[in-house]
Structures are given as structure tokens and as C-alpha cells.
Motif scaffolding. Structure first.
Motif, PDB file in Angstrom:
ATOM      1  N   LYS A 172      48.493  37.459  55.766  1.00  0.00           N
ATOM      2  CA  LYS A 172      48.301  37.135  54.353  1.00  0.00           C
ATOM      3  C   LYS A 172      49.209  37.971  53.467  1.00  0.00           C
ATOM      4  O   LYS A 172      49.745  37.490  52.464  1.00  0.00           O
ATOM      5  N   SER A 173      49.393  39.226  53.838  1.00  0.00           N
ATOM      6  CA  SER A 173      50.291  40.098  53.080  1.00  0.00           C
ATOM      7  C   SER A 173      51.718  39.574  53.123  1.00  0.00           C
ATOM      8  O   SER A 173      52.418  39.522  52.102  1.00  0.00           O
ATOM      9  N   ARG A 176      52.038  36.500  50.886  1.00  0.00           N
ATOM     10  CA  ARG A 176      52.194  36.854  49.472  1.00  0.00           C
ATOM     11  C   ARG A 176      53.594  37.374  49.192  1.00  0.00           C
ATOM     12  O   ARG A 176      54.210  37.039  48.169  1.00  0.00           O
ATOM     13  N   TYR A 177      54.119  38.169  50.103  1.00  0.00           N
ATOM     14  CA  TYR A 177      55.472  38.713  49.967  1.00  0.00           C
ATOM     15  C   TYR A 177      56.502  37.582  49.936  1.00  0.00           C
ATOM     16  O   TYR A 177      57.428  37.573  49.123  1.00  0.00           O
ATOM     17  N   SER A 180      56.231  35.629  46.632  1.00  0.00           N
ATOM     18  CA  SER A 180      56.804  36.359  45.493  1.00  0.00           C
ATOM     19  C   SER A 180      58.326  36.212  45.464  1.00  0.00           C
ATOM     20  O   SER A 180      58.924  36.106  44.390  1.00  0.00           O
ATOM     21  N   ASN A 330      49.102  32.477  37.060  1.00  0.00           N
ATOM     22  CA  ASN A 330      49.275  33.926  36.989  1.00  0.00           C
ATOM     23  C   ASN A 330      50.365  34.406  36.024  1.00  0.00           C
ATOM     24  O   ASN A 330      50.127  35.338  35.250  1.00  0.00           O
TER      25      ASN A 330
END
Length: 362
Positions: A172-173, A176-177, A180, A330
């Protein structure tokens, strides 16, 4: 636009091909190219190829198995095609009727809306949005992912290799990376500057998060609208509880609720100037949000705020007395939060007599 036609009836296939020839003769239309699959095995082997749309007949042989259902199921589960089921047996997929949307439609053979030329026009309308180029098998997103994989992740994935978190957390990290980095690419225009956003990008519809969250736009059974601005760390629900027992909301006003002249075509230049300042978010008290589809534009009033208990709010949502209609995305939510925080963190100071100060200077 490239289409896969799945149809076992030769007469119908011939009719489709004639309609495509006529369609391509109209200069303003996108050119249609197509592939044919005349049975289940052929159709299954073509899935995964680069098509914008698929035309599906349910009955693909003389049996009563209606294997076109399996093709549809595979597409809706694993693929991203605009899909039209054109069938004489719509009752076979009756359970799918309520799931129709912009990318999936059911047409009954013999009815007016099953006219193949009209179906091609509908498909072209969707294809012209660019959606199939963006998220199709070889779309723009695939190109961005390719660049991110080779230019960015290849130089940084080692940071995750020695990470002590679980495999799921690391995945998941990394996701997200990756996203981005993709956002950075998407913000760039073809000239290298920053891209201008469409008003629809302001919202996520419908809200993705299961529970109420910061940025959710709510509408009550009295047609009043508000936005949740409780900090994310307080509203996040963990193990069934959250830090905040009161949820902060700010009212979203229509322009005429701010000033009766706003929205009036005959408003004065002074009023028009102030209204433009509100739209440009130059007035500290207000934050403008745009109209996008069924979501009406409005003005968040930083002074018009109230709180409601989280249990009461969730109960009213469950009972449909309050609806979660969207979430502010966001990039825009950060600006709303920042401006709201700035509005209430202003530090006033006593005024001086400016005439006296000037006299002392000179």
C-alpha cells in the motif's frame, strides 16, 4: 475507434458490417475498425486485446447456455471496455439491468435503441472523452506507469526492501508512492506548465471511504448542504471508535444566500466585482466550490459552522435523512482546510493613528 463484435448470427454480422461502412462514410464520425468473433472460444481468446468497445450477443451457439454471460462477467471483472449487450433474450441477464451505466448498456434486438448505427454514435460519444485512451490496455496511464517503473521506482524500491512493515503495508505504501508520482505527471500540460483542472475534478463521487470523513459533502432532508471539516486524525475510525465525538461541519450556501443580488444578471459592477472575488477565493470568509454535473456550486461560509455528534450523524445517514453525495478531492481539500485554519488563526493588533505616524516621520 476499435470494436470487438461477438455475434454468431451471420445475417446480423453482415448487417453490422454494412452499418459500419455507412458510419465511416460520414466525415465527422470517428473511423470504426473492428474484429469479429463468431463463437465463445474466439471471443474468449480476443479478450485482453486493445479494444475501445465490445458488442456482445448472449446466445453464441445452438445450446441454451448463453455463454455471452461469461464474456460479460469476464469483462466487468477484469477488463475496461465500453460494453453493449445486444440480445433477443434480455431476461437472461435480468439481474444486470440495474447495473447499467455509461460503460455498460443492454439493448434488446428489434427495439429502437438497438439500432446499430445509434449504438456506434453512443460509443463514439464516450470514446471522444478520451477515457479509453486514458485507462485502456495501452492507455496514457500505462505509459505513465512504465515511466514511473523505470525512471523512479527503479531508483528507490530498495527503501522498501528492508522495511520492517508487513507485505500488505509495504504494498500500500508503494502504491501511494506510485500514485503521487503519477499525479505529478498529470499536473503537467503538453507545454510543461501546470494543467488547468476541470470542475468535476474537485469532487470524488460517490465517497470512496466507508465512514464519514473530512471533506465529505452532505445534504439534509431539508436540502441544506454542508461539508465536514473535522481533522482527519480525529474523524478516522479505528476499532469502531474515533477521537472526535462531535463532527464539525460548515454550511455551503447558494450565491443568493450570501447576497440576494448574486446570480442576478443585472447586478451592479460593484457587486459583480465582489462576487468575482468570492469565486477567486479572495474573500477570507468564503470558499467557492464549482458546479459539476448534479452537484450544485456553492460558497462555503467559514462563519456558518455547527457540530453534530458522530453517532447522531451516522444514524441519520443510515436512515437516509442525510446523504453523503461527494467528497472534495485531496488537492482542493487541502486548500479549504488551509484557508479555514488561516481565517481563525488571524492575529489582530491595535491600530495606530496613521496621520500621527506620518507627521512624526516627516
Amino acid at each position: 475507434m476499435h470494436i470487438l463484435i461477438i455475434e454468431d448470427d451471420k445475417d446480423i454480422r453482415d448487417s453490422y458490417e454494412k452499418q459500419i461502412v455507412l458510419y465511416n462514410m460520414e466525415a465527422s464520425n470517428l473511423e470504426v475498425t473492428y474484429e469479429l468473433a463468431i463463437n465463445f472460444e474466439e471471443a474468449k481468446s480476443r479478450l485482453g486485446e486493445n479494444f475501445d468497445a465490445v458488442i456482445i450477443d448472449l446466445k453464441l451457439d445452438e445450446t441454451l447456455e448463453y455463454k455471452g454471460r461469461l464474456i460479460l462477467e469476464s469483462i466487468k471483472t477484469n477488463l475496461r471496455y465500453i460494453s453493449y449487450v445486444i440480445t433477443g433474450n434480455p431476461e437472461i441477464i435480468e439481474e444486470e439491468a440495474d447495473t447499467q451505466n455509461a460503460f455498460f448498456k443492454i439493448r434488446v434486438k428489434g427495439e429502437d435503441d438497438s439500432n446499430f448505427y445509434l449504438v456506434l454514435e453512443e460509443i463514439e460519444k464516450t470514446v471522444r472523452t478520451g477515457i479509453t485512451k486514458i485507462i485502456g490496455k495501452r492507455g496514457q496511464i500505462e505509459k505513465y506507469l512504465h515511466d514511473i517503473f523505470w525512471l523512479h521506482l527503479s531508483n528507490s524500491v530498495d527503501l522498501w526492501e528492508d522495511d520492517k512493515r508487513s507485505d500488505e503495508e509495504k504494498e500500500k505504501s508503494l502504491l501511494r508512492y506510485t500514485l503521487s508520482h503519477m499525479q505529478e505527471y498529470l499536473d503537467l500540460s503538453s507545454t510543461g506548465g501546470l494543467e488547468k483542472y476541470h470542475p468535476a475534478e474537485f469532487y470524488i463521487t460517490e465517497p470512496v471511504k466507508k465512514n464519514i470523513f473530512t471533506g465529505d459533502i452532505l445534504i439534509t432532508d431539508r436540502s441544506e448542504r454542508c461539508v465536514i471539516l473535522t481533522p482527519a486524525c480525529d474523524i478516522d475510525k479505528k476499532n469502531g471508535t474515533r477521537k472526535a465525538d462531535k463532527i464539525l461541519t460548515l454550511r455551503i450556501l447558494s450565491p443568493t444566500e450570501v447576497d440576494s443580488e448574486y446570480g442576478n444578471s443585472g447586478m451592479s459592477k460593484t457587486k459583480m466585482g465582489k462576487f468575482k472575488q468570492i469565486i477567486d477565493n479572495k474573500i477570507p470568509r468564503y470558499h467557492f466550490i464549482p458546479k459539476a454535473g448534479s452537484i450544485e456550486g456553492g460558497i462555503i461560509d467559514f462563519q456558518d459552522k455547527y457540530t453534530i455528534s458522530d453517532t447522531d450523524l451516522e444514524e441519520r445517514i443510515e436512515q437516509k435523512h442525510i446523504l453523503r453525495i461527494a467528497t472534495i478531492s485531496n488537492p482542493f481539500l487541502k486548500d479549504v482546510i488551509s484557508r479555514y485554519s488561516s481565517y481563525y488563526s488571524r492575529q489582530g493588533s491595535p491600530d495606530f493613528d496613521s496621520d500621527e505616524l506620518i507627521k512624526d516621520l516627516f
